[in-house]
Design a protein around this motif. Sequence first.
Motif, PDB file in Angstrom:
ATOM      1  N   PRO A 206       0.805  -1.227   0.000  1.00  0.00           N
ATOM      2  CA  PRO A 206       0.000   0.000   0.000  1.00  0.00           C
ATOM      3  C   PRO A 206       0.838   1.277   0.000  1.00  0.00           C
ATOM      4  CG  PRO A 206      -0.838  -1.581   1.598  1.00  0.00           C
ATOM      5  CD  PRO A 206       0.465  -2.126   1.107  1.00  0.00           C
ATOM      6  N   GLY A 207       1.998   1.243   0.666  1.00  0.00           N
ATOM      7  CA  GLY A 207       2.831   2.444   0.735  1.00  0.00           C
ATOM      8  C   GLY A 207       4.042   2.391  -0.167  1.00  0.00           C
ATOM      9  N   GLY A 208       4.097   1.413  -1.068  1.00  0.00           N
ATOM     10  CA  GLY A 208       5.265   1.236  -1.927  1.00  0.00           C
ATOM     11  C   GLY A 208       5.791  -0.177  -1.794  1.00  0.00           C
ATOM     12  N   ALA A 209       7.106  -0.348  -1.924  1.00  0.00           N
ATOM     13  CA  ALA A 209       7.698  -1.682  -1.845  1.00  0.00           C
ATOM     14  C   ALA A 209       7.491  -2.270  -0.448  1.00  0.00           C
ATOM     15  CB  ALA A 209       9.184  -1.611  -2.168  1.00  0.00           C
ATOM     16  N   ARG A 210       6.972  -3.476  -0.399  1.00  0.00           N
ATOM     17  CA  ARG A 210       6.789  -4.143   0.884  1.00  0.00           C
ATOM     18  C   ARG A 210       8.063  -4.892   1.244  1.00  0.00           C
ATOM     19  NH1 ARG A 210       2.675  -9.036  -1.014  1.00  0.00           N
ATOM     20  NH2 ARG A 210       4.161 -10.107  -2.401  1.00  0.00           N
ATOM     21  N   GLY A 211       8.219  -5.195   2.520  1.00  0.00           N
ATOM     22  CA  GLY A 211       9.436  -5.889   2.905  1.00  0.00           C
ATOM     23  C   GLY A 211       9.404  -6.365   4.342  1.00  0.00           C
ATOM     24  N   LEU A 212      10.530  -6.911   4.762  1.00  0.00           N
ATOM     25  CA  LEU A 212      10.735  -7.407   6.117  1.00  0.00           C
ATOM     26  C   LEU A 212      11.921  -6.666   6.724  1.00  0.00           C
ATOM     27  CD1 LEU A 212      10.395 -11.251   5.450  1.00  0.00           C
ATOM     28  CD2 LEU A 212       8.671  -9.756   6.485  1.00  0.00           C
ATOM     29  N   PHE A 213      11.715  -6.104   7.884  1.00  0.00           N
ATOM     30  CA  PHE A 213      12.749  -5.363   8.597  1.00  0.00           C
ATOM     31  C   PHE A 213      13.286  -6.248   9.718  1.00  0.00           C
ATOM     32  CE2 PHE A 213      14.419  -2.422  11.726  1.00  0.00           C
ATOM     33  CZ  PHE A 213      15.046  -1.445  10.951  1.00  0.00           C
ATOM     34  N   PHE A 214      14.600  -6.440   9.728  1.00  0.00           N
ATOM     35  CA  PHE A 214      15.230  -7.278  10.739  1.00  0.00           C
ATOM     36  C   PHE A 214      16.129  -6.406  11.621  1.00  0.00           C
ATOM     37  CE2 PHE A 214      14.562  -9.888   6.964  1.00  0.00           C
ATOM     38  CZ  PHE A 214      13.856 -10.959   7.487  1.00  0.00           C
ATOM     39  N   ARG A 215      16.011  -6.586  12.920  1.00  0.00           N
ATOM     40  CA  ARG A 215      16.887  -5.882  13.848  1.00  0.00           C
ATOM     41  C   ARG A 215      17.312  -6.861  14.942  1.00  0.00           C
ATOM     42  NH1 ARG A 215      12.223  -1.659  16.024  1.00  0.00           N
ATOM     43  NH2 ARG A 215      10.931  -3.146  17.199  1.00  0.00           N
ATOM     44  N   GLY A 216      18.553  -6.708  15.384  1.00  0.00           N
ATOM     45  CA  GLY A 216      19.047  -7.693  16.334  1.00  0.00           C
ATOM     46  C   GLY A 216      20.228  -7.204  17.143  1.00  0.00           C
ATOM     47  N   ASN A 217      20.547  -7.980  18.162  1.00  0.00           N
ATOM     48  CA  ASN A 217      21.680  -7.748  19.043  1.00  0.00           C
ATOM     49  C   ASN A 217      22.333  -9.084  19.375  1.00  0.00           C
ATOM     50  OD1 ASN A 217      21.417  -4.844  19.587  1.00  0.00           O
ATOM     51  ND2 ASN A 217      19.541  -5.388  20.677  1.00  0.00           N
ATOM     52  N   HIS A 218      23.593  -9.027  19.777  1.00  0.00           N
ATOM     53  CA  HIS A 218      24.214 -10.222  20.319  1.00  0.00           C
ATOM     54  C   HIS A 218      23.450 -10.620  21.576  1.00  0.00           C
ATOM     55  CE1 HIS A 218      27.708 -10.378  17.654  1.00  0.00           C
ATOM     56  NE2 HIS A 218      27.684  -9.060  17.679  1.00  0.00           N
ATOM     57  N   ALA A 219      23.077 -11.890  21.656  1.00  0.00           N
ATOM     58  CA  ALA A 219      22.242 -12.350  22.763  1.00  0.00           C
ATOM     59  C   ALA A 219      23.052 -12.439  24.049  1.00  0.00           C
ATOM     60  CB  ALA A 219      21.634 -13.710  22.431  1.00  0.00           C
ATOM     61  N   ALA A 220      22.441 -11.985  25.126  1.00  0.00           N
ATOM     62  CA  ALA A 220      23.072 -12.107  26.438  1.00  0.00           C
ATOM     63  C   ALA A 220      22.941 -13.551  26.927  1.00  0.00           C
ATOM     64  CB  ALA A 220      22.410 -11.154  27.428  1.00  0.00           C
ATOM     65  N   GLY A 221      23.927 -14.006  27.648  1.00  0.00           N
ATOM     66  CA  GLY A 221      23.891 -15.383  28.135  1.00  0.00           C
ATOM     67  C   GLY A 221      24.405 -16.360  27.096  1.00  0.00           C
ATOM     68  N   HIS A 222      24.502 -17.589  27.445  1.00  0.00           N
ATOM     69  CA  HIS A 222      25.046 -18.628  26.566  1.00  0.00           C
ATOM     70  C   HIS A 222      23.902 -19.475  26.029  1.00  0.00           C
ATOM     71  CE1 HIS A 222      29.188 -17.680  27.689  1.00  0.00           C
ATOM     72  NE2 HIS A 222      28.736 -17.513  28.904  1.00  0.00           N
ATOM     73  N   HIS A 223      23.559 -19.236  24.791  1.00  0.00           N
ATOM     74  CA  HIS A 223      22.458 -19.950  24.167  1.00  0.00           C
ATOM     75  C   HIS A 223      23.003 -21.068  23.271  1.00  0.00           C
ATOM     76  CE1 HIS A 223      19.408 -16.996  25.397  1.00  0.00           C
ATOM     77  NE2 HIS A 223      20.350 -16.091  25.198  1.00  0.00           N
ATOM     78  N   ALA A 224      22.337 -22.196  23.315  1.00  0.00           N
ATOM     79  CA  ALA A 224      22.726 -23.321  22.456  1.00  0.00           C
ATOM     80  C   ALA A 224      22.068 -23.123  21.095  1.00  0.00           C
ATOM     81  CB  ALA A 224      22.290 -24.638  23.079  1.00  0.00           C
ATOM     82  N   VAL A 225      22.818 -22.645  20.130  1.00  0.00           N
ATOM     83  CA  VAL A 225      22.312 -22.415  18.782  1.00  0.00           C
ATOM     84  C   VAL A 225      23.232 -23.114  17.789  1.00  0.00           C
ATOM     85  CG1 VAL A 225      21.127 -20.252  19.260  1.00  0.00           C
ATOM     86  CG2 VAL A 225      23.565 -20.222  18.714  1.00  0.00           C
ATOM     87  N   ALA A 226      22.649 -23.518  16.673  1.00  0.00           N
ATOM     88  CA  ALA A 226      23.406 -24.262  15.671  1.00  0.00           C
ATOM     89  C   ALA A 226      23.746 -23.366  14.495  1.00  0.00           C
ATOM     90  CB  ALA A 226      22.598 -25.467  15.188  1.00  0.00           C
ATOM     91  N   PRO A 227      24.932 -23.519  13.908  1.00  0.00           N
ATOM     92  CA  PRO A 227      25.278 -22.747  12.707  1.00  0.00           C
ATOM     93  C   PRO A 227      24.480 -23.212  11.506  1.00  0.00           C
ATOM     94  CG  PRO A 227      26.973 -24.361  13.182  1.00  0.00           C
ATOM     95  CD  PRO A 227      26.010 -24.405  14.332  1.00  0.00           C
TER      96      PRO A 227
END
Length: 419
Positions: A206-227
């Motif tokens: 409706p306002g022009g090109a649609r999209g997805l906005f991503f924002r992030g930070n390094h997570a605090a604490g030790h999270h088990a995440v996979a590459p």
Amino acid sequence: MQGAIRLHWRDEQLPEGRGPFLSYGNGRSYGDSCLNSGGTLVDLRGLDRFISFDADTGVLRCEAGVLLSDILGRFVPKGWFPPLTPGTQQVTVGGAIANDVHGKNHHRAGSFGHHVRRFELLRSDGSRLLCSPRENADWFAATIGGLGLTGVILWAEIALKKIEGPAIEVESLRFSGVKEFLELSRASHNAYEYTVAWIDSLTPGPGGARGLFFRGNHAAGHHAVAPSRRKPGLPFTPPVSLLPRAAVGLFNTAVYRWPRRRRAIVHYEPFFYPLDAVPNWNRLFGRKGFYQYQCVIPQDQAEAAIGEIIAKVARAREGSFLSVLKVFGNRRPPGWLSFSRPGTTLALDFPDRGRSTLALLDTLDEITAEAGGAVYPAKDARMKAETFERGYPALHRFERYRDPAFASNFWRRMTSGDT
């Protein structure tokens, strides 16, 4: 690499009679700035040693052929991360300096050159210069963003930053139009280290090109995440593009509408390097390949000019598989030929369809130049010399510092008028 020589750390000087030379890292530039037809590529991957690391300050000294993936592999487990990273980890430190690469945190951290403490530059006459913002400062400014044309960077010192682990906490938001994207960017500036947007350049909202906005930070604490898991990729280059406009349109719609959690904690690899997980992804464009177009527009012109560019792309029906929007911060560029500067940057990929694609890109150049913007040399293979000159007013000053024995296909194209 035909005609390439391999420069090792013990080499004293460049061989005579083999020029023109061009410093060559890992060949990840999309355009012809890392090509040197009829000359010699000085392959720097042999300069791949870590020299020293100060665990108190985070200052790393390494040779110029070290890849960002090497740094990540060694230092993320120790709680350190590069100050910023481009969209692939398969670039060398020397290449990151020569192209003054930027990342998703430019609004907070600036470009790569802002985090270079000093480096050693080897000239074709055998002289060596230690360069920093205070020592040989003009050589420092000429070499950062200097496209490998001032000589060979032998080693560099960069400042890493402390992190708690490999996880990134990401939030994703849908938006419609450049105005809404800019509003989200302003609202995210202080609270989020990383911001970037994917846009659907084919289907307006409706306002022009649609999209997805991503924002992030390094997570605090030790999270088990996979590459990232490496995907199969294409084992061959098809004769034609596998990304026709209809397929790109369906893909874009699926990406935009796909149900997703608003917040998630992920490994840094899929957040920063989604294409690294797909070997030979460029083969999707077929034997003719593709053009990547990236421009930066001053902030006071961004909404109008970026909106016009996206509208032109949609009307031209050329299709862009990857379309990325990002706001740059207000830090002054560290290099005379640095691309990243205050403004908004847009990156687009186009299958090479010949004249129609080139005509569209010329039109985008005109919009960019009229708005006071610039095109990214590291991703260019066709802009005219006058477009480059308008976007880089320090070009003639830089020429005095270019090593006379160094050249590239890009540089010859910009100085010979052969466009």
